[in-house]
Write a protein that holds these residues in place. Structure first.
Motif, PDB file in Angstrom:
ATOM      1  N   CYS A  43       0.865  -1.179   0.000  1.00  0.00           N
ATOM      2  CA  CYS A  43       0.000   0.000   0.000  1.00  0.00           C
ATOM      3  C   CYS A  43       0.895   1.221   0.000  1.00  0.00           C
ATOM      4  O   CYS A  43       1.740   1.378   0.887  1.00  0.00           O
ATOM      5  CB  CYS A  43      -0.900  -0.007   1.237  1.00  0.00           C
ATOM      6  SG  CYS A  43      -2.008   1.413   1.336  1.00  0.00           S
ATOM      7  N   SER A  44       0.720   2.098  -1.001  1.00  0.00           N
ATOM      8  CA  SER A  44       1.551   3.291  -1.113  1.00  0.00           C
ATOM      9  C   SER A  44       0.677   4.448  -1.541  1.00  0.00           C
ATOM     10  O   SER A  44       0.131   4.465  -2.642  1.00  0.00           O
ATOM     11  CB  SER A  44       2.671   3.059  -2.127  1.00  0.00           C
ATOM     12  OG  SER A  44       3.460   4.214  -2.272  1.00  0.00           O
ATOM     13  N   GLY A  45       0.481   5.396  -0.647  1.00  0.00           N
ATOM     14  CA  GLY A  45      -0.376   6.524  -0.964  1.00  0.00           C
ATOM     15  C   GLY A  45      -0.348   7.550   0.146  1.00  0.00           C
ATOM     16  O   GLY A  45       0.718   7.906   0.635  1.00  0.00           O
ATOM     17  N   VAL A  46      -1.523   8.020   0.576  1.00  0.00           N
ATOM     18  CA  VAL A  46      -1.610   9.030   1.632  1.00  0.00           C
ATOM     19  C   VAL A  46      -2.644   8.598   2.651  1.00  0.00           C
ATOM     20  O   VAL A  46      -3.571   7.850   2.353  1.00  0.00           O
ATOM     21  CB  VAL A  46      -1.987  10.406   1.059  1.00  0.00           C
ATOM     22  CG1 VAL A  46      -0.902  10.953   0.169  1.00  0.00           C
ATOM     23  CG2 VAL A  46      -3.314  10.339   0.308  1.00  0.00           C
ATOM     24  N   ASP A  84       2.208  11.054   3.430  1.00  0.00           N
ATOM     25  CA  ASP A  84       2.572   9.850   2.700  1.00  0.00           C
ATOM     26  C   ASP A  84       2.418   8.632   3.603  1.00  0.00           C
ATOM     27  O   ASP A  84       2.745   8.659   4.801  1.00  0.00           O
ATOM     28  CB  ASP A  84       4.021   9.939   2.218  1.00  0.00           C
ATOM     29  CG  ASP A  84       4.172  10.861   1.023  1.00  0.00           C
ATOM     30  OD1 ASP A  84       3.146  11.144   0.374  1.00  0.00           O
ATOM     31  OD2 ASP A  84       5.300  11.313   0.759  1.00  0.00           O
ATOM     32  N   PHE A  85       1.925   7.553   3.018  1.00  0.00           N
ATOM     33  CA  PHE A  85       1.701   6.316   3.776  1.00  0.00           C
ATOM     34  C   PHE A  85       2.221   5.145   2.957  1.00  0.00           C
ATOM     35  O   PHE A  85       1.915   5.007   1.780  1.00  0.00           O
ATOM     36  CB  PHE A  85       0.200   6.134   4.054  1.00  0.00           C
ATOM     37  CG  PHE A  85      -0.120   4.856   4.797  1.00  0.00           C
ATOM     38  CD1 PHE A  85      -0.079   4.811   6.187  1.00  0.00           C
ATOM     39  CD2 PHE A  85      -0.452   3.700   4.105  1.00  0.00           C
ATOM     40  CE1 PHE A  85      -0.372   3.634   6.871  1.00  0.00           C
ATOM     41  CE2 PHE A  85      -0.743   2.521   4.780  1.00  0.00           C
ATOM     42  CZ  PHE A  85      -0.701   2.493   6.167  1.00  0.00           C
ATOM     43  N   LYS A  86       3.046   4.317   3.586  1.00  0.00           N
ATOM     44  CA  LYS A  86       3.562   3.141   2.912  1.00  0.00           C
ATOM     45  C   LYS A  86       3.481   1.948   3.858  1.00  0.00           C
ATOM     46  O   LYS A  86       3.835   2.054   5.047  1.00  0.00           O
ATOM     47  CB  LYS A  86       5.008   3.341   2.462  1.00  0.00           C
ATOM     48  CG  LYS A  86       5.168   4.431   1.398  1.00  0.00           C
ATOM     49  CD  LYS A  86       6.582   4.494   0.870  1.00  0.00           C
ATOM     50  CE  LYS A  86       6.744   5.669  -0.103  1.00  0.00           C
ATOM     51  NZ  LYS A  86       5.905   5.514  -1.301  1.00  0.00           N
ATOM     52  N   ALA A  87       3.012   0.817   3.342  1.00  0.00           N
ATOM     53  CA  ALA A  87       2.883  -0.394   4.161  1.00  0.00           C
ATOM     54  C   ALA A  87       3.068  -1.626   3.291  1.00  0.00           C
ATOM     55  O   ALA A  87       2.792  -1.603   2.086  1.00  0.00           O
ATOM     56  CB  ALA A  87       1.521  -0.435   4.843  1.00  0.00           C
ATOM     57  N   LEU A  88       3.559  -2.666   3.919  1.00  0.00           N
ATOM     58  CA  LEU A  88       3.665  -3.969   3.275  1.00  0.00           C
ATOM     59  C   LEU A  88       2.681  -4.909   3.945  1.00  0.00           C
ATOM     60  O   LEU A  88       2.559  -4.926   5.177  1.00  0.00           O
ATOM     61  CB  LEU A  88       5.081  -4.528   3.413  1.00  0.00           C
ATOM     62  CG  LEU A  88       6.200  -3.725   2.754  1.00  0.00           C
ATOM     63  CD1 LEU A  88       7.549  -4.320   3.115  1.00  0.00           C
ATOM     64  CD2 LEU A  88       6.025  -3.705   1.244  1.00  0.00           C
ATOM     65  N   ILE A  89       1.978  -5.694   3.148  1.00  0.00           N
ATOM     66  CA  ILE A  89       0.979  -6.617   3.688  1.00  0.00           C
ATOM     67  C   ILE A  89       1.494  -8.044   3.485  1.00  0.00           C
ATOM     68  O   ILE A  89       1.741  -8.479   2.350  1.00  0.00           O
ATOM     69  CB  ILE A  89      -0.391  -6.428   3.010  1.00  0.00           C
ATOM     70  CG1 ILE A  89      -0.979  -5.056   3.384  1.00  0.00           C
ATOM     71  CG2 ILE A  89      -1.348  -7.528   3.441  1.00  0.00           C
ATOM     72  CD1 ILE A  89      -0.479  -3.888   2.597  1.00  0.00           C
ATOM     73  N   TYR A  90       1.665  -8.735   4.619  1.00  0.00           N
ATOM     74  CA  TYR A  90       2.207 -10.093   4.606  1.00  0.00           C
ATOM     75  C   TYR A  90       1.133 -11.107   4.968  1.00  0.00           C
ATOM     76  O   TYR A  90       0.141 -10.780   5.635  1.00  0.00           O
ATOM     77  CB  TYR A  90       3.342 -10.244   5.633  1.00  0.00           C
ATOM     78  CG  TYR A  90       4.558  -9.421   5.363  1.00  0.00           C
ATOM     79  CD1 TYR A  90       5.520  -9.860   4.483  1.00  0.00           C
ATOM     80  CD2 TYR A  90       4.768  -8.209   6.020  1.00  0.00           C
ATOM     81  CE1 TYR A  90       6.676  -9.115   4.250  1.00  0.00           C
ATOM     82  CE2 TYR A  90       5.903  -7.456   5.802  1.00  0.00           C
ATOM     83  CZ  TYR A  90       6.850  -7.920   4.909  1.00  0.00           C
ATOM     84  OH  TYR A  90       7.978  -7.183   4.684  1.00  0.00           O
TER      85      TYR A  90
END
Length: 1007
Positions: free
Chosen positions: A772-775, A781-787
């Motif tokens: 997930c890369s956005g706001v 700014d927001f960045k996350a990895l989903i495992y």
């Protein structure tokens, strides 16, 4: 008279002053010799990573320098002890100037070059220990000049040449160790003069010739004679059996011939360890072995012994008895196995191995009277008929039961062994066992290997097999099993090595639940009557390397989802009814070695790029409607009809109008995204390589606003939350790693992890679902990895679990720890050696190793990972990256060379892995407060292993003490694990083994 007396007194006083001055000069000169010799020694040290020799300077007297002890009487150096200090370099010839030296300890370092012959000047030297270095050259014959020498240890080096005859002149010698070198020649006959010698160790060299008869002269002192793993030939000299004090006699893995003396057990009454395996010995086993009351280990396997096996009733101390790989048995009375009853008195027996002989006759009922400590019973590859006695249930500790390749035919065999719940490995393949598999097989909840292939089993596989939730290897091939493949088998997510159901009569389709086998390496369902389509869910088995589905009734197309199987090496669907075009994704399966599509109904053009440029790996015989492909395939050319039609004016207007509208929509969308970001609205994009889209809003909802209740942990660049999202119509638990973009390096870490994880897939790596890369709602700014969520959390939590109401106490047993280090090694092997571009993890530690519901380890957190440039990999001998990184791992796990500014390397990961192994089996963190004064985890273990009188318990995690029977049986294996950890965490990158070498050793231990 008075004048004469006065004159005499003055002269006497002057003479005394002269004497004292001369004596002081001599003492000063002698002391100065020792000081200069030590400084010369230091000058040839090229690396002192612990700074241990920093005290060697003029600020203190040399007797106060680290590792130096002086005699009180003369202030001369008496002991130089620098063992296990990580020192590199050469041993200075000036060592020979320390003429008062009595003990020299340089073992467990990385000294190179040769042993200086000047050591021979040290006539007072009593102890010389240089083992476990990298010394080369020959053993200098001048050592014979050390006439007081009692302890000589130069084992575990790279020494060449012969053993000097002159060593036989060391009349005070009691201990001699030259094992694990590259020595040639034979044992000098002069060793017969070593009248005080107690131990001789020359094993694991390249020595040859006859064992000298002169060793028999040492009958008043010799207690240990270790000659195994060499090239000695001829017969064992009879004089060896006159060494009545012998406790250890190891002659295994040579080329020795002849018979053992009939009165062996009487001649060597003190013998505890007798190891002659792997020779060419013949004749019968001595009946006098029944007198060997002190015998602990008797290993006679892999020779040519014949006849019957004597009673061992008197050997009550036996731990291991191995006579496999001979020609014993075959008696006319058909009762070869009566000797098994004689082991009833050996209450500590742990391993009983009689495999690969000619034993006939049934297993005796008394087998249940064997030791309750018995762990391994191996009677495989004989001619044993009938059943397994029901009394075997009394062997409550039995873990390995191997009875394969016999003539077992009893209908109760499987129901009987199902009453031994401690079984871990059951191998009864290649027998004649009839009937069905009983539901009681589900009682074996600890089972990891079940191999029942090549029997006469029939009926359906019982659903109760789902209770065997630790299975990693299931082989039921070559039987008469029928019915559908039960979905319960596909629910055994622990399966990681083999699932082999081939050559049976299974029908129906391949269960869609096959998707659960995400860790499986090899799937073989060939030669059955399976029908329907290949399920698309097979594409979720990302660890598959070997798929065999040939000789069934499968139909339809090869599903496109199989393009996810990036690691496939063999894919065989020949002799089915499959149709459609051959998928082009096979071109991108870089590890593919065989693609067999023969005898189906495929049609259309054959792909000819990528790995399919090699015609030798593809077979298409029996497909009449395929065309094209490589010329070597000799297929007809493809003909394509492409009619050329001019577009009418009306269609040109329509297409132009639609194109303009599409362009306007794209521009409007871009402007809308920019406007939404400025207004703080959410706007999400999907990163390259990840198909699924997920929004900030859905993650916010899934974690209840990223609440602390859902917080799983926090790291350097962010936090990990647990969440539940809707995926494909069902609620799925996920782990969400949210990056704190205010932290320097966090954005770079996010990109690094994306780049790495989108290109790799392995059963022992944490699987990334999407990104997930956005706001966020505030416009940041927001960045996350989903495992994929891993239910049992991190290895860190298991190693250091604390008891609480919400978190019951947890611990890992020995087998689980061994499995985990193998899983982690498999992951490293994949990223180091099997990826197109090698990857360095850079932050391997327990908190980055996650355990799933079956305790399978998954390595995660690739935020510091880096690719090695192909040019660097090809040109560099040490596997380093082309540029250094700013952040180089975690304190305690990062290799020392990173702290000195060195570039990242595969060897850096090996250091971290070694520390992880040591931490798992010692229960101590590398940052433990007890490690002071230059001591660290690696040195702590290495020092304990180096002390000849130390036990493994001194460094082993106390939690493992309860597994006493396992420790007694596997102490050598535990030591081997520690040695692997110590080697991997060596201070010198060049000394660390590769992960492939480590995996080979670990898999041998697992076997």
């Amino acid at each position: 008279m008075t004048l004469w007396l006065f004159t005499s007194w003055v002269l006497l006083l002057l003479l005394q002053l002269c004497f004292l001055h001369h004596h002081a000069d001599a003492t000063y000169s002698s002391n100065e010799t020792d000081r200069l010799a030590l400084l010369e020694f230091k000058s040839m040290i090229s690396d002192d990573p612990l700074g241990f020799l920093s005290s060697w300077n003029d600020s203190a007297h040399f007797c106060l320098w680290g590792g130096v002890s002086c005699s009180e009487r003369h202030d001369r150096v008496a002991v130089l002890d620098l063992n296990s200090r990580g020192l590199s370099g050469s041993i200075s010839p000036h060592i020979g100037n320390l003429t008062f030296l009595k003990q020299l300890h340089l073992y467990n370092n990385t000294f190179r070059s040769s042993i200086p012959p000047e050591i021979g000047r040290l006539r007072r030297l009593q102890v010389l220990r240089l083992s476990n270095n990298s010394l080369s050259g020959e053993i200098p014959s001048s050592i014979s000049g050390c006439s007081a020498l009692a302890d000589l240890d130069v084992g575990k080096n790279n020494l060449t040449g012969t053993i000097p005859q002159e060593l036989g002149l060391l009349n005070e010698l009691q201990f001699l160790n030259v094992e694990r070198n590259l020595l040639t020649g034979t044992i000098p006959s002069s060793f017969g003069n070593l009248s005080l010698i107690q131990e001789i160790r020359v094993s694991d060299n390249q020595l040859s010739g006859r064992v000298p008869e002169a060793l028999g002269l040492l009958k008043n002192s010799l207690e240990q004679l270790m000659l195994h793993i060499n090239y000695f030939d001829g017969e064992i000299p009879p004089s060896i059996f006159n060494l009545s004090l012998l406790i250890y006699l190891t002659l295994g893995h040579n080329q020795l011939q002849g018979n053992l003396p009939w009165n062996l057990g009487t001649l060597l009454p003190n013998l505890e360890y007798f190891y002659v395996a792997g020779n060419e010995l013949t004749g019968s086993l001595p009946t006098s072995l029944s007198n060997a009351t002190n015998m602990v280990q008797l290993q006679l396997q892999f020779n040519n012994f014949t006849g019957s096996v004597p009673s061992m009733a008197s050997s009550r101390n036996l731990l291991r008895f191995s006579i496999g790989g001979n020609s014993l048995g075959g008696g006319e009375d058909g009762d070869d196995l009566g000797f098994l009853s004689s082991f009833a008195g050996a209450r500590n027996l742990e391993a009983l191995v009689i495999d690969t002989n000619n034993f006939v006759g049934s297993l005796p009922e008394q087998i249940g009277n064997l030791s309750s400590s018995l762990l391994l019973l191996d009677f495989s590859t004989n001619q044993i008929p009938g059943s397994i006695p029901e009394s075997i249930r009394n062997l409550v500790s039995l873990q390995w039961l191997w009875g394969h390749e016999n003539k077992l035919s009893g209908t109760t065999v499987l129901s009987t062994v199902a009453n031994v719940p401690s079984l871990v490995d059951l191998r009864l393949y290649n027998n004649q066992i009839p009937g069905s598999i009983p539901p009681s097989i589900g009682n074996l909840g600890s089972l990891t290997v079940l191999r029942l292939a090549d029997n006469r089993l029939e009926g359906e596989i019982p659903a109760a097999i789902e209770n065997c939730r630790r299975l990693i290897n299931l082989d039921l091939s070559n039987n008469n099993l029928s019915g559908g493949i039960p979905p319960q088998i596909m629910g055994l997510t622990s399966l990681s090595i083999v699932l082999n159901l081939s050559h049976n009569h299974f029908n129906g389709g391949i269960p869609v639940e096959v998707e659960n086998l995400k860790n499986l390496n090899s799937l073989d369902l060939s030669y059955n009557m399976l029908s329907d389509n290949i399920p698309s869910s097979l594409g979720k088995c990302g660890s598959l390397e070997f798929v065999r589905l040939q000789a069934n009734l499968l139909q339809g197309r090869i599903p496109s989802t199989l393009d996810l199987l990036k690691g496939i090496q063999l894919f065989d669907v020949s002799s089915n009814n499959l149709s459609g075009q051959i998928p082009r994704f096979f071109e991108n399966m870089n590890f593919l070695r065989l693609l067999n599509l023969s005898y189906n109904k495929f049609e259309g053009e054959v792909p000819a790029s990528g790995v399919l440029k090699n015609a030798s790996i593809i077979s298409l015989i029996g497909n009449d409607k395929v065309c094209g492909g490589l010329p070597e395939l000799n297929l007809p050319l493809c003909s394509f009809r492409r009619p050329k039609k001019k577009l009418s004016y009306k269609w040109k207007v329509v297409i132009s109008t639609i194109s303009s509208l599409v362009f306007m929509v794209i521009v409007a969308s871009c402007l809308s995204v920019l406007w939404m970001k400025r207004k703080g609205k959410q706007a999400m994009v999907s990163s390259d390589g990840f198909d699924m889209r997920v929004s900030y809003q859905s993650l916010h909802k899934a974690t209840d606003g990223f609440s602390e209740a859902n917080l799983l942990g926090a790291g350097s660049f962010g936090s990990v939350y647990k969440g539940v999202v809707d995926m494909n119509g069902k609620n799925t638990t996920i782990a969400i790693k949210v990056f704190n973009l205010q932290r320097r390096g966090a954005a770079k870490s996010f990109m690094a992890e994306c780049e790495v994880l989108k290109n790799i897939r392995h059963r022992n790596l944490v699987r990334i679902v999407t990104v997930c890369s956005g706001v966020d709602y505030q416009g940041n700014d927001f960045k996350a990895l989903i495992y994929e969520f891993v239910v049992n959390g991190s290895l860190e939590n298991w190693l250091y679990a604390t008891e609480s109401v919400d978190d019951p106490p947890r611990s890992l047993n020995f087998r689980q720890r061994l499995d985990i280090v193998i899983h982690v090694a498999s992951a490293l092997d994949y990223i180091h050696n099997l990826c197109e571009t090698p990857i360095v993890h850079c932050d391997l530690k327990p908190s980055n190793v996650l355990l799933d519901e079956d305790m399978v380890a998954h390595v995660g957190d690739f935020g510091l990972a880096a690719f090695l440039q192909p040019s660097v990999v090809n040109l560099s001998s040490d596997g380093t990256a082309s540029s250094s990184i700013g952040i180089k791992g975690t304190v305690g796990y990062a290799p020392p060379e990173y702290g000195m500014g060195n570039e990242i390397s595969i060897q850096g990961d090996m250091y971290s892995y070694g520390i992880l192994v040591l931490e798992m089996f010692t229960g101590r963190r590398p940052t433990d407060e007890s490690f002071i004064g230059g001591l660290n985890l690696q040195k702590f273990v290495n020092n304990a292993l180096s002390e000849q009188r130390s036990t493994i318990r001194e460094v082993l995690d106390p939690i493992l003490f309860t597994e006493l029977s396992l420790l007694r049986n596997s102490e050598e294996d535990v030591v081997s694990i520690f040695k692997i950890g110590v080697a991997c965490s060596s201070d010198s990158p060049q000394e660390r083994p590769s992960i492939s070498e480590v995996l080979t050793k670990l898999n041998k231990l697992l076997a």
